[in-house]
Every structure is written in C-alpha cells, then in structure tokens.
Scaffold this active site. Structure first.
Site, PDB file in Angstrom:
ATOM      1  N   CYS A 105       0.841  -1.191   0.000  1.00 54.87           N
ATOM      2  CA  CYS A 105       0.000   0.000   0.000  1.00 54.87           C
ATOM      3  C   CYS A 105       0.876   1.240   0.000  1.00 54.87           C
ATOM      4  O   CYS A 105       2.101   1.162   0.094  1.00 54.87           O
ATOM      5  CB  CYS A 105      -0.939   0.009   1.203  1.00 54.87           C
ATOM      6  SG  CYS A 105      -0.079   0.201   2.780  1.00 54.87           S
ATOM      7  N   CYS A 127       3.367   1.710   2.691  1.00 53.19           N
ATOM      8  CA  CYS A 127       4.631   0.991   2.482  1.00 53.19           C
ATOM      9  C   CYS A 127       5.598   1.842   1.664  1.00 53.19           C
ATOM     10  O   CYS A 127       6.772   2.010   2.029  1.00 53.19           O
ATOM     11  CB  CYS A 127       4.386  -0.321   1.746  1.00 53.19           C
ATOM     12  SG  CYS A 127       3.311  -1.478   2.612  1.00 53.19           S
ATOM     13  N   ASP A 132       7.990  28.159 -31.122  1.00 57.66           N
ATOM     14  CA  ASP A 132       9.071  28.573 -32.004  1.00 57.66           C
ATOM     15  C   ASP A 132       8.538  28.473 -33.437  1.00 57.66           C
ATOM     16  O   ASP A 132       7.668  27.650 -33.722  1.00 57.66           O
ATOM     17  CB  ASP A 132      10.277  27.649 -31.811  1.00 57.66           C
ATOM     18  CG  ASP A 132      11.367  27.933 -32.814  1.00 57.66           C
ATOM     19  OD1 ASP A 132      11.736  29.107 -32.944  1.00 57.66           O
ATOM     20  OD2 ASP A 132      11.844  26.991 -33.468  1.00 57.66           O
ATOM     21  N   ASP A 167      16.533  26.259 -28.970  1.00 61.91           N
ATOM     22  CA  ASP A 167      15.503  26.690 -28.025  1.00 61.91           C
ATOM     23  C   ASP A 167      15.728  26.121 -26.629  1.00 61.91           C
ATOM     24  O   ASP A 167      14.860  26.259 -25.757  1.00 61.91           O
ATOM     25  CB  ASP A 167      14.111  26.247 -28.515  1.00 61.91           C
ATOM     26  CG  ASP A 167      13.772  26.846 -29.869  1.00 61.91           C
ATOM     27  OD1 ASP A 167      13.936  28.067 -30.041  1.00 61.91           O
ATOM     28  OD2 ASP A 167      13.362  26.094 -30.754  1.00 61.91           O
TER      29      ASP A 167
END
Length: 862
Positions: free
Chosen positions: A13, A16, A449, A653
C-alpha cells in the site's frame, strides 16, 4: 548525479512506499528517491562525489530492510530499461504466485464456510458436526481448515507485524491484526468449549461454538487475495505499452563482413558494423543507410502510419520495419543508446516518478494506518462500555481494520500515470516525468518557435514569375544550374524543385559569387546572373512596374525574392519561403479554442513573422528575438503569472525549453534524449501538442476521480464498520463483507485507470490523402509577366531551323537571335528544331541572316 534502480518486495500500500521513501531519503548522499508501488521498484539518485556506488547500494539496502521490506539491486550489466532485458516479468510472477495462493485459499475456505454457516441456512451437515455434544469436533475441524489458508497467506502476518513493531504499520498490519484476532478468538473458543464440555456446561459450549470466527479469518484472507489477484491482472495491463515496445526489438541482425552475410544476435552488433536489411525485415539498430533504399514503417516509434522512403545518407531507427527495398546500413547507436531503448527508458522513468498530487496520498497514508488502529481499538472499547458483548466489540474492531486498508489510495496515482504514459508513447508522445503530466494540464500559455515547429524548417520554392519570352522548364533549369554551385539554403530549394521536376541541369562556367548581391556564370556562352534587388541595381536594371509590384507582394507574404537575368534582360524571379506545416493552422486553432494564449516566438524579421501570423491565425507574434533572448521572453511571461509551455526543436531553443513550466521538444526524431524538454514529441506535427495537453488532462482527471472514490470509500466505510449507525438504523458490517468491500475498492480504482487505454487522438478532419499531402512539397505557383507591355505591335514568330543537334547549337541560336534588334525574347526547342521569338520590329530577313550567319539553315518562318 548518478541513478540506481532497485526492486522492492513486500510493499502492498501507499503507507509501504511512503515508509521506504522516508527510510532511503535519510541515507547520506541520496538526493532523490522515487518509489513505484505499482511496479514495486525504486529509483535512487545520489551524489557520486559524496559516496561511491557500492557504499550507496549497501546503505540503501540496509535502510529498506530496516524498514521491513526486501530489496534487490538491478543488474547494471543489463539494464531493465532496454528491450533486451531477459529478467523474468515481475508482473507475471506476481500473478502466478497470487493465483496459487487464491486456489489454495478457496479450496479450504469453501468447505470451512459451508461447515460454519451451512446449518444456519438449513443445509445438511454430517451428524458428528451437529449438536452441542459435538461442538469440539465442529470447532476443531474449522480450525484445521483455517490453517492452510493462514499458511499460504502468511506473508500478511510476517510483513504486517514486522512493520507494526518497527513503528510504521501498513495495510498488511491491518489485515494481520484483523484476521489474526479472529483466528486467536476461535482458538480461545476451542479451549472454552473443551472446558465447558468437561464441566458439563452445555450452554457455554453452545455459545462459544456459535462464535468461533475461523470463517471470518479465512474469508478475509481469501477475499483480500481475490482482490489482489484482480488487481495484479489489471496492473499487468497498465504496463502493456512498455511490454509491447520491448517486444519490438529485433532479436537478430544480418552482418556483412568481408562480403559475406551472417546472421548474428542483435545485441552483439557494434557501432560501425555494416548490416543488411531486406524487404520485410526489421531494422536491428539505429544507423545510417550507406547503399540502397527502403520504405520504412516507423509507426511503432512515432505513431505515424505513413511509411517514409529512405535513401543513402538517411537515418534509420531500430525496430522500424523495411516494407520494401533493400539497403546496407552502418550501425551508429546500439544497446541502450538506440531510439527504442531511450523511449522505453523515458516511459519507465515517467511511470516511476511521482506527480505532486501523489504526495497528498502518500502523506495521508503515512498517518492513516496508525489512526485506523486507534479507531478500531476505540470502537471496541466504546461498545464494551456500552454493555455489548466481547464478540460484538471484536467484530466491530475487525471490520474497521479490514475495511480501512489504504490500497486504493496507493494505487490511485501510479496506475493512471502508467496507463497514460503508455498511451502517450503509443502515439509518439513521451512524458519524461509524472510531474510534467500534472504541469502540462495546468498551463494557460503556449509559446511556439517558428522554424521547424510552426513551419517546415527548410525553404521551398513557392512562386515562379516568368517573362513571356522564356518557358518555365528552361528558366528553372538555368536557375537551378546556377544555384547548385552556390550551396546557399535558398539556392538549394531551387535545386530541389528542379530535381523534383526531373530536370537535367546544365554545366556552368566562369562561376562567380558577389557577397550581398548574388551569383553569375555562363551557360553555353550566355552570361546569367541571379540574386537580390542589389544585384539588379549593380547591373543597372530597373524592373518594369509589373515586376516591382509582384516582387513587393511576395515580400509582403514573407517570401524571399530572387531575380534571374540573362545578359542584361530580366528573365524572371523565384520566391522561396519556409512554408507552414499542414496541420499547424488546425493545431493553433484548437489550442486557442481550448482557452490557451498562443504566442509565436521567432528570430525572423517582422514582415516574415506577420505573414506566418496571417496564415496560421496566431493572436500574438514576437519577432526578431535572438536565441539567447527567448529565455527572457518566457521568464517575463511567467512573471506576469502565466503558466507557460514552450514548444521548440530542442536545439537553439534549449534555454527557453528549460525555463518554461513545461518544455516540449517537437519533431525530435532519433534525438529523443533532449535534456531541456519535459515532453518529447516524436513527430514534427503541432497537433501532437494538442494531443499531449488533452492526454495530460485525461490522466489528471482520472487521478482525481481515483482519489475522490478512495477517500469517499474510507470516509463512509469506517464509520459504518465502527457501528456509528448501529444505534440509529441497526447498520453495521460483518468482517467478511468489509473485506470484500476493501478488495472491490482497490480493483475499481485500477479498472478506472485502465479506461485511459481507450484515449483517442483527436485529429482534425482532413482529406483521405492528407498524410500523403503532409509529406509532399506545396504546389508551386507559376505566372507570366508580358515583357515590355507598352509595346502594342509585339508579335511571336516561329523559325524552323536545320542543323541544330546539341545544346551548344541551341545556345548559339539563342545568342544570335537575342542580339537581333527588336527581339525581346527567345525560346529554342531542340527536339522540334524550332526557335520562337517575340519581336515588335525585327524583319524575317534579319532573323534569317542571324541564323545563317551562325552556320544553320532556315526552312521557314511562321
């Protein structure tokens, strides 16, 4: 910063995973920990300057084991992220083990349940189970049937009590306490029955025989295991995308060495090896075609359904399929460096990472289990104080413990993330992290761009404007012959157009290049020039008004105009431009329809940017922005409170991609490991930006749904199990029903996440041949401007000539006719043995004299 991978065992779970995360994060040198409950894996990033790998591995393993869980380092010699990984499928092994436990549990629980509850329903039982005098046999038989169920599911007790005693109880702790309490209660009842029968107290023996709780312990464990089985099956489906990708890797390759072809394992191919790929075969590794050609199906990697033709010099990627053709290739990327391996690695890392929203579930789970244990004890004490029996109070406590298991909370996020990233990968969209998914769905501004993102990224010929005195193919042949020697990007666009029309270029002599103006050279002893408006000024040529007007119109459309001159006469002009991609306008319209601000960022001049803006409908354009200033523009938008996604090619970029809230690299091809981007789009299609945003919203919506139902389930379930409504409506929960409800909640969360597998890509409506159109060059617009339109008596004459046999003859005829006064245009057809001239004053005799003087005979003039 180095990264290590570990397999974790025993986690059930989110409490844990939170416990493991906390324990490992405390290790000296560890910078980041990511625990994946769904795959039972852990990724640990550490500072190699603070500790070496061996020390970190040892410290991490000790921390995990101290927290009560098992840990296994992954084999570094064979990465689990590669398609060649031959480790057993963890999901398959888990499913097999759970199936075995479920079979044994059902095998013994069904008769146990029949014996314990059958008589209440009037079902027949053997005589030695009936009557108070047989109570001990009745109880002991149930005990014997419970033992195998507890034995095959003993890991619940081993892990549950271990974590409980270390101060970090988890879901297994709740199951262990609940079912253990029921089993211990039954054993206690056996002793009481034996004591009562010995004392002759038949009433006491009957009471304890009716309150054994063995069936509760066994049914709880069986139902939890059944839930785990369905959960494991569903979890296996969430990783199907990665599994399919890994299965794509070719197992063999055809190696060409010393002229001999040999089949070898694909994982033995080395960089530089020459490989043979035949029709129908998969490309074994990444490389470059050295000889031959093929039509490659790249859909497995890019999601693009249209095959791409590849020639010598083109790049090919491993796991793509050569549909037709035959070629040799040189291996450039092998093993973990191939495109496929990088994709699998990115998807795996994304599914192993945590979205910020997941921290809420982890934080709650960390305190949830201790609170539930406290609620269970408090509920039992309250009912005892209210005068209810021990059995009732015990039943209440067990129900609270069992129904409160936080499985659903732990599975809410990772299941959706895994299915979502897998679905994205299938469509060529790679999310580098779960955080990128969460951030992308919250952006309000998209910055694009221009070059390579909105536009194709390479110039093409868009318009040809001719003088009436020359044919289009002749003009384009001359223009391309000149430009081929310039090697300028604009000139190469003209050469590509000529090649597309299968024109044969002429030999150019005396080639010269004048910086800032253009080029010139001789073709068949005729002098030609090509360049910009400054070239015309240098040649003292002033274009007529129609030429000037058309050139200005083309420039206004953001196109670059190149002029072509023969001797001192303007032959025509060619417009070259970087055209927008087929789906760019539709994508921008969709982004704006989604309520997003769309901005184009470009280093081009304002005129070109304005032309692209008109063609695409972008609301805002920032032009003449230098690459180093793009990051500043993104930062200024963020300072205004904008959540920005930057879309670029991932090269120039990079600073802007890194600065943006979400960086998206578009059309990355084989270069998918762009460090500055958060999302990588394999295709050069702006519509994938829309798809990525839609997918991120679908994933986050699914996570919120999962968390909502997980929280609501516990908010409603715990009070009902605690008996809050018992005094009002007599409503409470049997522990077995509580176990079934808990299992259903976990399975329902995973099932809800699996709905993302049906996420569809929303492409705009296009013609049936849209894909072919997308790969084709845009049509070239051709027009003719009449030379010297003010002359009213211009006529066209066709001269039939004998003796022309080669290109040199053709050039000679063109030269002598162009020199005749009154001739404004000459076109020679070598095949038809004719020359066509435009003239307003040249007589037939003058034309005949010019041709005979050049050594040819005139058969007639029309």
């Amino acid at each position: 910063m180095q990264k290590e991978q570990f397999d974790i065992t025993g986690m059930t779970c989110s409490a844990c995973s939170a416990r493991v995360d906390k324990a490992v994060a405390a290790v000296n040198g560890v910078k980041n920990v990511s625990v994946n409950l769904l795959k039972n894996t852990m990724s640990v990033s550490y500072d190699e300057s603070a500790a070496d790998r061996a020390d970190i591995e040892k410290a991490v393993m000790k921390a995990v084991e101290s927290a009560g869980y098992g840990v296994i380092p992954r084999n570094r010699t064979k990465s689990a992220d590669t398609a060649g990984d031959d480790r057993p499928d963890a999901a398959a092994l888990e499913l097999k083990a759970i199936r075995t436990r479920l079979f044994v549990s059902i095998l013994f629980t069904v008769p146990l349940f029949y014996i314990s509850m059958g008589h209440m329903a009037g079902l027949p039982l053997p005589a030695f189970f009936l009557g108070t005098e047989n109570a001990l046999a009745f109880a002991f038989t149930q005990f014997l049937l419970t033992i195998p169920v507890i034995f095959v599911n003993f890991h619940f007790y081993r892990i549950g009590f271990k974590t409980l005693f270390t101060g970090a109880p988890n879901m297994d702790s709740l199951i262990a306490i609940g079912s253990g309490a029921a089993a211990v209660s039954g054993i206690y009842a056996i002793y009481k029955i034996g004591f009562a029968l010995g004392q002759g107290d038949m009433m006491m023996a009957h009471d304890f025989a009716m309150n054994l709780y063995f069936e509760s312990a066994a049914v709880i464990l069986t139902l939890i295991t059944l839930g785990r089985y369905f959960e494991a099956r569903a979890k296996g489906k969430t990783s199907e995308a990665i599994s399919r990708l890994m299965e794509l890797a070719p197992k063999t390759a055809t190696l060409l060495k010393d002229g001999i072809e040999k089949t070898v394992p694909a994982d033995t191919v080395a960089v530089g090896d020459i490989l043979v790929v035949k029709a129908g075969e998969s490309v074994p590794v990444d490389g470059v075609i050295t000889e031959g050609h093929g039509v490659i199906d790249e859909s497995a990697l890019t999601g693009e359904s249209v095959p791409v033709e590849k020639l010598a010099g083109d790049i090919v990627s491993g796991a793509t399929i050569n549909q037709s053709g035959h070629f040799l290739m040189r291996a450039t990327q092998v093993g973990d460096d191939t495109t496929l391996a990088q994709i699998v690695k990115l998807v795996d890392e994304a599914t192993s990472s945590k979205a910020p929203i997941a921290r809420l579930a982890d934080k709650i789970s960390g305190i949830f289990v201790p609170v539930v244990i406290a609620i269970a004890i408090a509920a039992a004490v309250v009912w005892l104080l209210l005068g209810y029996g021990t059995e009732f109070a015990l039943s209440i406590a067990i129900s609270v413990l069992v129904i409160s298991c936080p499985c659903a909370l732990g599975l809410a996020t990772p299941t959706a993330i895994m299915v979502g990233t897998g679905r994205g990968a299938a469509n060529g969209i790679l999310f580098k992290s779960a955080e990128a998914i969460e951030k992308l769905q919250g952006i309000d501004t998209v910055v694009l761009d221009k070059t390579g993102t909105v536009t194709e990224g390479k110039p093409v010929v868009t318009d040809i404007v001719l003088a009436s005195s020359i044919a289009e193919k002749e003009f384009l042949t001359i223009a391309a012959s000149l430009e081929k020697l310039s090697e300028h990007a604009l000139g190469m666009a003209i050469v590509r157009e000529a090649e597309r029309q299968n024109l044969i270029l002429e030999k150019v002599t005396g080639f010269t290049q004048t910086p800032g103006q253009g080029i010139s050279g001789n073709i068949h002893d005729i002098h030609y020039s090509a360049g910009n408006a400054r070239l015309l000024a240098a040649l003292d040529i002033t274009p007529d008004s129609p030429w000037q007007q058309r050139a200005e119109e083309l420039a206004e459309d953001g196109k670059t105009v190149l002029y072509f001159v023969r001797e001192k006469t303007l032959m025509g002009l060619i417009a070259v431009a970087d055209t927008i991609k087929p789906f760019s306008r539709a994508a921008i319209e969709k982004l704006q329809a989604m309520g997003l601000d769309v901005i184009m960022l470009t280093g081009d001049n304002a005129k070109t940017a304005a032309a692209i803006q008109r063609q695409t409908g972008i609301a805002q354009v920032l032009a003449e922005v230098l690459p180093q200033d793009k990051e500043r523009e993104i930062r200024q938008l963020q300072e205004k409170g904008k959540k920005v996604a930057m879309v670029g090619d991932g090269i120039n970029d990079a600073p802007a991609l890194a600065r943006a809230d979400v960086g998206i690299a578009i059309g990355a091809g084989t270069d998918i490991a762009i460090e500055s981007a958060d999302v990588v789009l394999m295709k050069s299609d702006l519509m994938d930006v829309v798809t990525a945003i839609d997918l991120s919203k679908a994933v986050m919506r699914n996570i919120r749904q999962n968390l909502f139902w997980a929280f609501i389930y516990n908010i409603i379930g715990i009070p009902v199990a605690a008996g809050v409504f018992y005094g009002i409506a007599g409503l409470t929960l049997n522990p077995m029903i509580a176990a079934a409800a808990m299992s259903f909640s976990s399975v329902s969360v995973v099932a809800n996440a699996l709905r993302l597998r049906f996420f569809t890509v929303n492409k705009p409506d296009m013609p049936e041949n849209a894909c072919a159109l997308a790969n084709a060059l845009p049509p070239v617009h051709t027009e003719i401007i009449m030379t010297n339109p003010e002359r009213k008596n211009t006529m066209k004459k066709t001269i039939h000539i004998e003796g022309m046999s080669c290109g040199g003859c053709k050039a000679s005829v063109e030269r002598v006719l162009s020199a005749v006064p009154g001739v404004s245009g000459v076109s020679v057809d070598l095949a038809a043995k004719t020359a066509t001239v435009n003239t307003d004053s040249a007589s037939d005799d003058a034309l005949r004299a010019a041709i005979t003087g050049a050594g040819f005979a005139v058969k007639g003039i029309d």
